[in-house]
Design an enzyme around this catalytic site. Structure first.
Site, mmCIF file in Angstrom:
data_model
loop_
_atom_site.group_PDB
_atom_site.id
_atom_site.type_symbol
_atom_site.label_atom_id
_atom_site.label_comp_id
_atom_site.label_asym_id
_atom_site.label_seq_id
_atom_site.Cartn_x
_atom_site.Cartn_y
_atom_site.Cartn_z
ATOM 1 N N SER A 1 0.838 -1.196 0.000
ATOM 2 C CA SER A 1 0.000 0.000 0.000
ATOM 3 C C SER A 1 0.880 1.255 0.000
ATOM 4 C CB SER A 1 -0.936 -0.053 1.215
ATOM 5 O OG SER A 1 -1.925 0.925 1.151
ATOM 6 N N ASP B 1 -9.174 -6.398 -4.271
ATOM 7 C CA ASP B 1 -8.722 -5.104 -3.741
ATOM 8 C C ASP B 1 -9.246 -4.010 -4.669
ATOM 9 O OD1 ASP B 1 -7.440 -2.871 -2.822
ATOM 10 O OD2 ASP B 1 -5.412 -3.697 -2.942
ATOM 11 N N HIS C 1 -8.295 -5.026 0.137
ATOM 12 C CA HIS C 1 -6.973 -4.412 0.273
ATOM 13 C C HIS C 1 -6.189 -5.011 1.440
ATOM 14 C CE1 HIS C 1 -3.887 -1.466 -0.349
ATOM 15 N NE2 HIS C 1 -4.059 -0.902 0.826
#
Length: 385
Positions: A151, A318, A351
């Site tokens: 991320s 995601d 995610h």
């Protein structure tokens, strides 16, 4: 699988000034970090872990025997795990601007003797990379065997490969993107507005008022948490199960769904462990990240200066950092003639999947890192430190 066991954070005060992307300078600063495994004789087996928005230095192991919260990436770091501490010396730190020991908005501003609060300078990913570079020199590491980030951490890892190309042999970018989508920026703004609208925010100087904007931070986390999950994952985990009340006719008690209770718990917990100004600072750093901005908005040009090999990983559910965003990274790297491996993992956790044990994901990461172990000549380009 064995753990790295009991670990203790380490702290270092850097006296040298750090020039920031915003044009301001931190005259000095502190970084808190943890290490796992042993640095080898030629210091060539070090891995830097770059963390996501709410992560920090505690990536593996426990702080004491009764610790109920092992490091945030404990499933992947340790003896025999994909990031194998029998082979690698792993470094994880709390970034500048954080709220777990490194200098940030809750630290004392030396000019005023009061907490920085919202006066703390805005930061960019490149500021974190520059401070991490100072830590690298402190640890006498000339070149990272790999930098791994998920991320927001993936953005830092990519920035490393462009800012200090000779310092990085391998770069693993997991569930990330070259810049945020409009939708992602919108979610971040809703979260920030929840915080600044809290009557206890006091323009970001809540510590001087001996209070915290807990309600705002709670709502911000609840919004964020929804985006970290997938619809199927939420359905699988919570469905429409009730924690209290009834949907049947004839009942006047208000029904509470399990998902409502879960989000409230996550929000309540976060509001007592994270700092509101740090949350604002980090979400703005996310919004401002644009890998190709310095390269004529051409990501191919951006990656042309990189010297490392890349591993890119995405997850099918995601939707915040969708696989398409990872494929954009891969396509730019291929066009720039860079060695890149890509894996799209079929996972239902959204995610958050990059932090959750998953056999195929573990295999991909393990195989890639074992390839590094087998490299005969770790330093092929000029050391940078």
């Amino acid at each position: 699988m064995p753990s790295v066991g009991i670990v203790s954070p380490q702290h270092h005060h850097f006296d040298q000034p750090l020039d920031l992307a915003c044009g301001r300078t931190l005259p000095s600063y502190d970084l808190v970090y943890e290490t796992y495994g042993q640095l080898n004789a030629d210091n060539s087996n070090a891995i830097l872990i770059c963390h996501a928005l709410s992560g920090h230095h505690h990536a593996a192991g426990k702080h004491h025997e009764d610790d109920k919260n092992p490091g945030w990436w404990d499933a992947y770091i340790g003896p025999g795990k994909p990031i194998d501490t029998n082979d690698f010396f792993v470094v994880s730190l709390n970034n500048l601007g954080g709220c777990h020991g490194s200098t940030g908005p809750t630290s004392i501003n030396p000019d005023t003797g009061k907490p920085w609060g919202s006066d703390f300078p805005p930061l960019r990913c490149r500021d974190w990379v520059n401070s991490q570079y100072q830590l690298m020199q402190l640890l006498q590491i000339e070149q990272w065997a790999a930098i791994i980030g998920g991320s927001l951490g993936g953005m830092q890892a990519m920035r490393w490969s462009l800012m200090y190309p000779e310092c990085v042999r391998h770069c693993a970018v997991i569930a990330s993107a070259m810049k945020l989508s409009t939708q992602n920026i919108a979610f971040n703004e809703v979260a920030r507005q929840a915080i600044v609208s809290d009557p206890e925010f006091h323009d970001g100087h809540y510590l001087e008022h001996n209070t915290l904007p807990k309600q705002g931070l709670r709502l911000a986390r609840m919004v964020g948490h929804i985006t970290y999950l997938s619809e199927d994952g939420m359905k699988e985990k919570f469905g429409r199960e009730l924690k209290a009340g009834s949907l049947d006719l004839g009942h006047s008690d208000e029904a509470e769904f399990q998902i409502e209770s879960y989000l409230r718990y996550q929000g309540d917990s976060f509001s007592t462990t994270f700092d509101a100004n740090s949350y604002i600072l980090m979400t703005k750093a996310l919004d401002m990240f644009d890998l190709a901005n310095d390269y004529g908005d051409d990501p191919v040009t951006a990656f042309q200066g990189a010297l490392c090999d890349y591993l890119i990983v995405s997850f099918t559910t995601d939707w915040r950092f969708a696989p398409q965003r990872s494929r954009e990274i891969v396509n730019a790297m291929i066009a720039a003639h860079k060695p890149v491996s890509y894996a799209e993992i079929d996972a239902s956790f959204g995610h958050d999947a990059f932090l959750i044990p998953h056999r195929r994901y573990e295999t991909v990461l393990r195989n890639y890192l074992q390839r590094i172990v087998k490299e005969n000549t770790p330093v092929e380009h000029k050391p940078c430190a």
